[in-house]
Design a protein around this motif. Structure first.
Motif, short mmCIF file in Angstrom:
data_model
loop_
_atom_site.label_atom_id
_atom_site.label_comp_id
_atom_site.label_asym_id
_atom_site.label_seq_id
_atom_site.Cartn_x
_atom_site.Cartn_y
_atom_site.Cartn_z
N HIS A 17 4.11 7.04 10.15
CA HIS A 17 5.35 7.77 9.98
C HIS A 17 6.33 7.32 11.05
N ARG A 18 7.59 7.46 10.76
CA ARG A 18 8.59 7.11 11.75
C ARG A 18 8.99 8.35 12.55
N GLY A 19 8.89 8.23 13.85
CA GLY A 19 9.37 9.26 14.76
C GLY A 19 8.92 10.66 14.42
N ARG A 20 9.89 11.54 14.21
CA ARG A 20 9.60 12.96 14.07
C ARG A 20 8.92 13.35 12.77
N PRO A 48 11.15 6.75 5.33
CA PRO A 48 11.04 5.59 6.22
C PRO A 48 9.70 5.58 6.93
N TRP A 49 9.17 4.39 7.16
CA TRP A 49 7.90 4.25 7.87
C TRP A 49 7.95 2.98 8.69
N THR A 98 10.38 5.34 18.85
CA THR A 98 11.33 5.91 17.90
C THR A 98 11.36 7.43 17.93
N SER A 99 10.35 8.05 18.54
CA SER A 99 10.31 9.51 18.51
C SER A 99 11.03 10.14 19.69
N ILE A 153 0.83 -1.20 0.00
CA ILE A 153 0.00 0.00 0.00
C ILE A 153 0.87 1.26 0.00
N VAL A 154 1.93 1.21 0.81
CA VAL A 154 2.84 2.37 0.87
C VAL A 154 3.51 2.59 -0.49
N ASP A 155 4.00 1.50 -1.06
CA ASP A 155 4.68 1.60 -2.35
C ASP A 155 3.77 2.13 -3.45
#
Ligand SMILES: [Zn+2]
Length: 91
Positions: A65-68, A47-48, A78-79, A27-29
């Motif tokens: 989403h990853r972190g920030r 990155p996710w 991760t944040s 789905i992301v791709d």
């Protein structure tokens, strides 16, 4: 929804995680994924993570989403700094 959801054991990142992540990756791709935390679009080039429910680590919520990168704070693991305060997209 497939019947297997909810019956997984809490063994950490095993085969189920790989399977779920592969599903989310498609789905992301395709550029069709939205972060379950903030509702924002996920850029396939960024990155996710495959997000877990904050209260039940055996449940997958979907790509996030990853972190920030995430206005809603992202995954707490991760944040680090931000606290989740936006809850606009509770389903
Ligand atoms: Zn987000």
């Amino acid at each position: 929804m497939m019947a297997s959801i909810g019956s997984t054991t809490a063994r950490g990142y095993g085969a189920d995680h790989q399977k779920e992540r592969a599903k989310a990756k498609r789905i992301v791709d395709a550029g069709q994924a939205h972060c379950w935390r903030c509702g924002g679009w996920i850029n396939p080039a960024m990155p996710w993570d495959l997000g877990h429910d904050d209260h039940d680590r055996t449940q997958y919520r979907g790509p996030e989403h990853r972190g920030r990168e995430c206005p809603a704070g992202g995954n707490r693991a991760t944040s680090g700094r931000r606290v989740t305060k936006l809850r606009r997209w509770n389903l």
